[in-house]
Enzyme design. Structure first.
Site, PDB file in Angstrom:
ATOM      1  N   ASP A 118      38.855  36.399  33.241  1.00 26.26           N
ATOM      2  CA  ASP A 118      37.972  36.889  35.120  1.00 26.26           C
ATOM      3  C   ASP A 118      39.745  37.096  36.451  1.00 26.26           C
ATOM      4  O   ASP A 118      40.490  37.098  35.275  1.00 26.26           O
ATOM      5  CB  ASP A 118      38.285  34.792  34.457  1.00 26.26           C
ATOM      6  N   ASP A 152      34.295  37.432  37.971  1.00 23.97           N
ATOM      7  CA  ASP A 152      34.183  37.692  39.531  1.00 23.97           C
ATOM      8  C   ASP A 152      35.375  38.868  39.847  1.00 23.97           C
ATOM      9  O   ASP A 152      36.172  38.801  40.907  1.00 23.97           O
ATOM     10  CB  ASP A 152      34.858  36.182  39.408  1.00 23.97           C
ATOM     11  N   HIS A 156      40.835  27.414  33.456  1.00 24.01           N
ATOM     12  CA  HIS A 156      41.962  26.876  34.277  1.00 24.01           C
ATOM     13  C   HIS A 156      42.204  25.207  33.943  1.00 24.01           C
ATOM     14  O   HIS A 156      43.033  24.484  34.206  1.00 24.01           O
ATOM     15  CB  HIS A 156      41.887  26.822  35.755  1.00 24.01           C
ATOM     16  N   HIS A 184      40.612  35.542  37.680  1.00 19.46           N
ATOM     17  CA  HIS A 184      41.979  34.196  38.166  1.00 19.46           C
ATOM     18  C   HIS A 184      42.560  34.470  36.395  1.00 19.46           C
ATOM     19  O   HIS A 184      42.151  33.988  35.172  1.00 19.46           O
ATOM     20  CB  HIS A 184      41.549  33.152  38.627  1.00 19.46           C
TER      21      HIS A 184
END
Length: 326
Positions: free
Chosen positions: A180, A269, A144, A182
């Site tokens: 991931d 995740d 991120h 996200h």
């Protein structure tokens, strides 16, 4: 603590994540190596110098103002506000360089982020030297973090640093595959206008999932990088059948690009019991994921990203890596 969807809660990104991964490695009999040290100039290959200077000195400046605890911003330069001036005020700069209130800076943040980056750089050097694969146990994660922004528990972009390290070692084309839950908005930001690094991301639909404001399918890159960014957003509840279909789309694009190495942002995740995610992959599905990545036959560097079902994270990561060990 972090501000998560309107509530101040204990951070989901904890040291126990690493402890469980290391315990799984010990059960498997896998050795772990400590990376060497790298000069901070290497970090500037993907991050802006003024941003790095802020991260390096933020907590000391916070303490100099008589504060302690953790730093969470309360103001951000939203639409219509200026971003061409970096504020003098520390709290304003904190909001300027981040995009959420879920990534507190504490006394050890810079040291930890820098050490995680060194893990990724060290693993990149292993692959550049001819190894078939390497894994970087990075904490905090990194995907991120953009050129000059942190968020999502990420301060330095470990995967982007690794990809750039491989480029600097002489590899002409490097692909980044982000699995991931996200979207890797920071990795997209860093390579947005480049055609030497392909970025492919499978993730939760940004209409409902963090980081919300990037990750849509129509984001394809700009300038020389047009067509070298592929987002594959998926709905909540996606299981292995839907996920593996998107994974094949990802590898089809990677095959056309024909990279000389693959960097995987390995978030687990996507697990069905992850507390802040919404896919439905089981522990056995991570074995399949590892097998599919390994089947691409590319020199591969796997960089640890998310995974917040702490008790299961070790087995899920080990499941992916087992395909490479085999």
């Amino acid at each position: 603590m972090e501000l998560h969807r309107g509530e101040l809660v204990p951070s989901f990104e904890t040291p126990a994540r690493v402890e469980h991964i290391l315990a799984a490695f010990a059960r498997a009999g896998w050795a772990v190596e400590t990376p060497g040290e790298y000069d901070d100039a290497v970090l500037a290959r993907v991050h802006d110098a003024d941003y790095l200077a802020f991260l390096r000195g933020a907590y000391e400046a916070w303490q100099a103002e008589g504060r302690d605890g953790y730093m969470i911003p309360g103001a951000f330069p939203a639409c219509g506000m200026r971003r061409d001036r970096v504020p003098d005020n520390l709290h304003a700069r904190l909001g300027y360089y981040t995009f959420d209130a879920g990534s507190p800076i504490v006394a050890g943040t810079w040291r930890a982020a820098r050490a995680a980056a060194h893990c990724a750089l060290g693993a990149a050097d292993v692959v550049a030297a001819g190894a078939r694969s390497a894994y970087a146990l990075c904490r905090p994660p990194g995907h991120h973090a953009g050129r000059a922004v942190f968020g999502g528990y990420c301060f330095l972009n470990n995967a982007a640093l690794a990809a750039q390290r491989l480029r600097d070692a002489g590899l002409a084309r490097v692909a980044v595959l982000d699995v991931d839950y996200h979207h890797g908005n920071g990795t997209q930001d860093i390579f947005w206008e480049r055609d030497d690094v392909l970025v492919v991301s499978l993730h939760g639909d940004p209409n409902t999932e963090y980081p919300f404001y990037l990750g849509y399918a129509d984001e394809r890159g700009a300038g020389a990088g047009t067509g070298f960014n592929l987002n594959l957003p998926l709905p909540r509840g996606t299981d292995w059948a839907g996920y593996s279909h998107a994974l094949e789309q990802a590898f089809a694009r990677i095959a056309v690009f024909a990279p000389q190495a693959l960097v995987v942002s390995l978030g687990v995740d996507t697990f069905q019991d992850d507390p802040i995610s919404g896919f439905a992959l089981s522990t056995s599905d991570f074995l399949r994921l590892g097998e599919r990545i390994a089947a691409a036959g590319l020199p591969t560097l796997l960089v640890q990203e998310g995974g917040y079902a702490v008790a299961e994270i070790g087995d899920n990561v080990a499941g992916v890596l087992a395909a490479f060990v085999a």
